[in-house]
Design a protein around this motif. Structure first.
Motif, short mmCIF file in Angstrom:
data_model
loop_
_atom_site.label_atom_id
_atom_site.label_comp_id
_atom_site.label_asym_id
_atom_site.label_seq_id
_atom_site.Cartn_x
_atom_site.Cartn_y
_atom_site.Cartn_z
N THR A 179 0.83 -1.20 0.00
CA THR A 179 0.00 0.00 0.00
C THR A 179 0.86 1.25 0.00
OG1 THR A 179 -1.72 -1.18 1.22
CG2 THR A 179 -1.86 1.22 1.18
N CYS A 180 1.89 1.25 0.84
CA CYS A 180 2.83 2.38 0.90
C CYS A 180 4.21 1.85 1.27
CB CYS A 180 2.37 3.42 1.92
SG CYS A 180 3.54 4.77 2.16
N PRO A 181 5.19 1.94 0.39
CA PRO A 181 6.52 1.38 0.66
C PRO A 181 7.29 2.09 1.76
CG PRO A 181 6.53 2.60 -1.41
CD PRO A 181 5.10 2.52 -0.97
N THR A 182 6.87 3.31 2.14
CA THR A 182 7.62 4.05 3.16
C THR A 182 6.90 4.14 4.50
OG1 THR A 182 6.71 6.17 2.40
CG2 THR A 182 8.79 5.44 1.42
N TYR A 183 5.71 3.56 4.61
CA TYR A 183 5.01 3.48 5.89
C TYR A 183 5.40 2.19 6.61
CZ TYR A 183 1.65 7.39 5.60
OH TYR A 183 1.06 8.64 5.57
N PRO A 184 5.23 2.15 7.94
CA PRO A 184 5.44 0.89 8.66
C PRO A 184 4.30 -0.08 8.40
CG PRO A 184 4.64 2.60 10.15
CD PRO A 184 4.90 3.28 8.83
N PRO A 185 4.43 -1.33 8.82
CA PRO A 185 3.36 -2.31 8.55
C PRO A 185 2.02 -1.95 9.19
CG PRO A 185 5.40 -3.41 9.16
CD PRO A 185 5.61 -1.96 9.41
N ALA A 186 2.05 -1.30 10.36
CA ALA A 186 0.82 -0.93 11.05
C ALA A 186 0.72 0.59 11.16
CB ALA A 186 0.78 -1.55 12.44
N VAL A 187 -0.47 1.13 10.98
CA VAL A 187 -0.72 2.57 11.09
C VAL A 187 -2.04 2.78 11.82
CG1 VAL A 187 0.59 3.25 9.04
CG2 VAL A 187 -1.80 2.57 8.80
N ILE A 188 -2.20 3.96 12.42
CA ILE A 188 -3.43 4.30 13.14
C ILE A 188 -4.32 5.13 12.22
CG2 ILE A 188 -4.39 5.41 15.19
CD1 ILE A 188 -1.71 4.95 16.57
N VAL A 189 -5.55 4.69 12.02
CA VAL A 189 -6.47 5.31 11.07
C VAL A 189 -7.85 5.42 11.71
CG1 VAL A 189 -5.20 4.41 9.09
CG2 VAL A 189 -7.09 3.08 10.06
N PRO A 190 -8.77 6.23 11.12
CA PRO A 190 -10.13 6.32 11.65
C PRO A 190 -10.82 4.96 11.67
CG PRO A 190 -9.72 8.09 10.10
CD PRO A 190 -8.55 7.17 10.00
N ALA A 191 -11.51 4.67 12.76
CA ALA A 191 -12.17 3.37 12.91
C ALA A 191 -13.26 3.16 11.88
CB ALA A 191 -12.74 3.25 14.32
N ALA A 192 -13.83 4.26 11.38
CA ALA A 192 -14.93 4.16 10.43
C ALA A 192 -14.48 3.90 9.00
CB ALA A 192 -15.78 5.43 10.48
N VAL A 193 -13.19 3.89 8.75
CA VAL A 193 -12.66 3.72 7.40
C VAL A 193 -12.05 2.32 7.27
CG1 VAL A 193 -11.04 4.60 5.69
CG2 VAL A 193 -12.19 6.18 7.24
N ASP A 194 -12.51 1.56 6.28
CA ASP A 194 -11.99 0.19 6.11
C ASP A 194 -10.71 0.20 5.29
OD1 ASP A 194 -12.68 0.34 3.35
OD2 ASP A 194 -14.70 -0.40 3.78
N ASP A 195 -10.05 -0.95 5.25
CA ASP A 195 -8.76 -1.06 4.58
C ASP A 195 -8.85 -0.85 3.08
OD1 ASP A 195 -7.55 -1.46 6.98
OD2 ASP A 195 -7.12 -3.60 6.71
N ASP A 196 -9.94 -1.26 2.47
CA ASP A 196 -10.09 -1.07 1.03
C ASP A 196 -10.13 0.41 0.68
OD1 ASP A 196 -10.51 -2.22 -1.63
OD2 ASP A 196 -12.47 -1.25 -1.51
N THR A 197 -10.81 1.19 1.51
CA THR A 197 -10.84 2.65 1.30
C THR A 197 -9.44 3.23 1.46
OG1 THR A 197 -13.12 2.77 2.12
CG2 THR A 197 -11.84 4.81 2.12
#
Length: 607
Positions: A179-197
């Motif tokens: 998904t992003c080569p420069t991000y870590p494997p885990a990130v904190i995101v809004p609970a209402a947003v799914d991974d496909d989005t």
């Protein structure tokens, strides 16, 4: 290729070492795969009076050589033919300009030895293969390889947030770095947003750096996000998923602020190459604020000019002030602090949600988000909290240390992707520590240690450019192998790298030691604590007036003039603070408060 092939001369006798502020030392010079050693006693048997130099060759930024007393001679046993004529030199001088700003001078007898030593140092310091760097061979007896790498897990930081709100979740959408080569494997995101989005939003952001949570402000529940620029382009493309992601973090009728670390003109020009900004029509609840911060070549050149000016000890007052102004380093410090204060003010006083980005989102973006957290959060001003902040907002966030810190201020090579963004951050933190001498648990010594290790280190903490590279990086075919000149603290090459011909498994966390593990040892940790620290639960609002921004003399002058008297003063302060006499502690605190605090900053904090 072997390391030994890069070393033309391994040992030279009667070498004179000179360094500003220290007496000259004469001894035996040795070159190993990763170190330059000089011992005043042959054999280095640690006899009384022995002086030894251990210089990590990776620390060398530039090599300057000069051969003296040249002449021509005929070697014995020749017939006088011009073809037998040789060039002779009685001595040579090598000046080593180091990445930590130290300058060493070596006077070496013999022209050939001088040129060979210079060539060897240049070759060894230029080895760019990450797996051939010293951290993969360094094995201190007091540490285990696995120590320190998991001191500050993102999951723990998320649990702190989850204990106060359920609006966020820990996503593993980037587990395989696709998904992003420069991000870590885990990130904190809004609970209402799914991974496909999230995946679709990532395609709309440069480098896939979609908006993620950087900081949750426990005082009022506001958040700070960071990302890269949107790929709107000249056609003003839209992405419903990106709009939804940013819309989710705002309540109905709530306004958020976007701090763009580029100028309005630069952001506009970026649209012509596929980048751009968030258009008001698509992000109606967000207001954009442009706060341009320099990066890349302008910042690197500013750093180089400042160091050059500091090393000019013959400069007059007028010339010094002129060069200090023309390098614009203090202006960069002021701009960074001002932008971080703006982000902090929006969150703490305006109670507004923030999004910070520039272009790639790996440089000035991280500078602002990390600084804002030091200003806002007292936990980030403790030693452990500060190291955790560095891990989260610089290392795991994908600041390209390998590229940005490849060269320091003295390299003769034309700047490519080098830029002292991390140094600028450390300088800003030092400004905070000077204006608020009781509010940071760590001392200047920690900041200097971090600067040293970012540019050349025995530890793997700052290796590579992102988490993906720390797991897999490079061609195995480019690797050198270590031979007989390895010291006792190293390991064989085969144990450091066993890989397929096409790719080399870096596995930094499995094969190198963590700097955090070293700093976390009780005897080491005590060295980096501020004896005057007193927990301050308030936000610290620094003064950014020009009169309040000072040159960090502890860094830029540390090899030029002795710090003996200052060190003695701090040792006495430490003794008084640790004593059981409360009046003594109080007197030290009050006196230093008057001498160290910035009046403007103190007034601002009282407001």
């Amino acid at each position: 290729m072997e390391f030994s092939e890069l070393i033309k001369t391994a040992t030279v006798e009667s070498v004179l070492l000179s360094c500003a502020g220290l007496p000259a030392v004469k001894g035996t010079l040795c070159i190993t795969s990763h170190h330059l050693l000089l011992s005043s006693c042959p054999g280095g048997d640690a006899q009384p009076g022995t002086v030894e130099l251990w210089l990590l060759i990776r620390n060398v930024d530039a090599v300057e050589k000069r051969v003296q007393n040249l002449g021509w001679y005929q070697p014995p046993g020749t017939n006088g033919s011009p073809l037998d004529t040789r060039l002779a030199g009685s001595s040579g001088t090598i000046t080593l300009r180091c990445k930590d700003l130290k300058v060493l001078q070596l006077e070496i007898p013999g022209m050939e030895e001088c040129l060979n030593i210079a060539s060897s140092i240049e070759a060894l310091s230029s080895v760019d293969s990450v797996m051939m760097m010293y951290p993969f061979f360094y094995r201190p007896q007091s540490l285990r390889l696995e120590e320190g790498w998991h001191l500050f897990p993102l999951k723990r930081y998320f649990q702190q947030i989850a204990s106060q709100t359920s609006q966020w979740r820990l996503s593993h959408v980037n587990q395989d770095f696709t998904t992003c080569p420069t991000y870590p494997p885990a990130v904190i995101v809004p609970a209402a947003v799914d991974d496909d989005t999230l995946r679709k939003a990532a395609r709309f952001r440069q480098g896939g750096r979609f908006p993620i949570l950087s900081y949750y402000h426990p005082k009022n529940g506001t958040v700070m996000l960071r990302s890269s620029q949107p790929l709107t382009g000249h056609n003003r493309k839209r992405c419903r998923e990106d709009e939804m992601l940013l819309g989710t973090v705002l309540e109905e009728g709530e306004r958020g602020f976007i701090i763009d670390t580029r100028s309005a003109q630069a952001a506009k020009q970026a649209r012509m190459t596929g980048g751009g900004t968030e258009p008001k029509s698509s992000y109606p609840q967000w207001r954009r604020l442009h706060r341009p911060l320099e990066r890349g070549r302008p910042l690197q050149e500013s750093f180089m000019k400042l160091v050059e000016a500091c090393n000019d000890t013959s400069a007059t007052m007028d010339r010094w002030l002129s060069r200090l102004e023309s390098c614009r380093w203090l202006s960069h410090v002021k701009a960074a602090l001002s932008t971080a204060c703006l982000a902090a003010q929006c969150m703490d006083r305006e109670e507004a949600t923030m999004l910070v980005h520039g272009a790639e989102g790996t440089d000035t973006t991280l500078l602002v988000t990390a600084l804002a957290q030091v200003i806002l959060d007292p936990s980030c001003r403790t030693l452990g909290g500060f190291l955790g902040l560095l891990e989260r907002e610089w290392i795991e966030a994908g600041h390209p240390f390998h590229l940005r810190c490849a060269r320091s201020a003295s390299s003769h090579a034309r700047p490519k992707q080098e830029a002292p963004l991390f140094l600028l951050f450390l300088d800003c933190v030092w400004q905070l520590s000077r204006q608020f001498p009781f509010s940071l648990e760590f001392s200047e010594r920690l900041l200097l240690t971090l600067f040293n290790n970012a540019y050349a280190s025995a530890y793997g903490t700052f290796l590579c450019n992102n988490e993906k590279e720390r797991r897999v990086r490079g061609d195995a075919g480019t690797a050198l192998s270590l031979q007989s000149n390895v010291t006792a603290t190293t390991v064989p090459l085969g144990r450091a790298c066993k890989a397929k011909p096409s790719r080399c498994l870096c596995k930094v966390k499995e094969n190198t030691h963590s700097l955090w593990a070293w700093l976390n040892q009780p005897e080491e940790r005590a060295k980096y604590l501020n004896p005057l620290y007193s927990h301050n639960p308030l936000v610290i609002w620094p003064s950014v007036e020009p009169q309040s921004i000072q040159l960090w003399q502890g860094l830029f002058f540390r090899w030029i003039r002795s710090s003996q008297h200052l060190d003695e003063a701090w040792a006495e302060i430490q003794r008084l603070v640790e004593s059981k006499d409360p009046p003594a502690k109080e007197g030290v605190g009050k006196g230093l408060s008057r001498s160290l605090s910035d009046p403007a900053a103190q007034t601002e904090n009282e407001r």
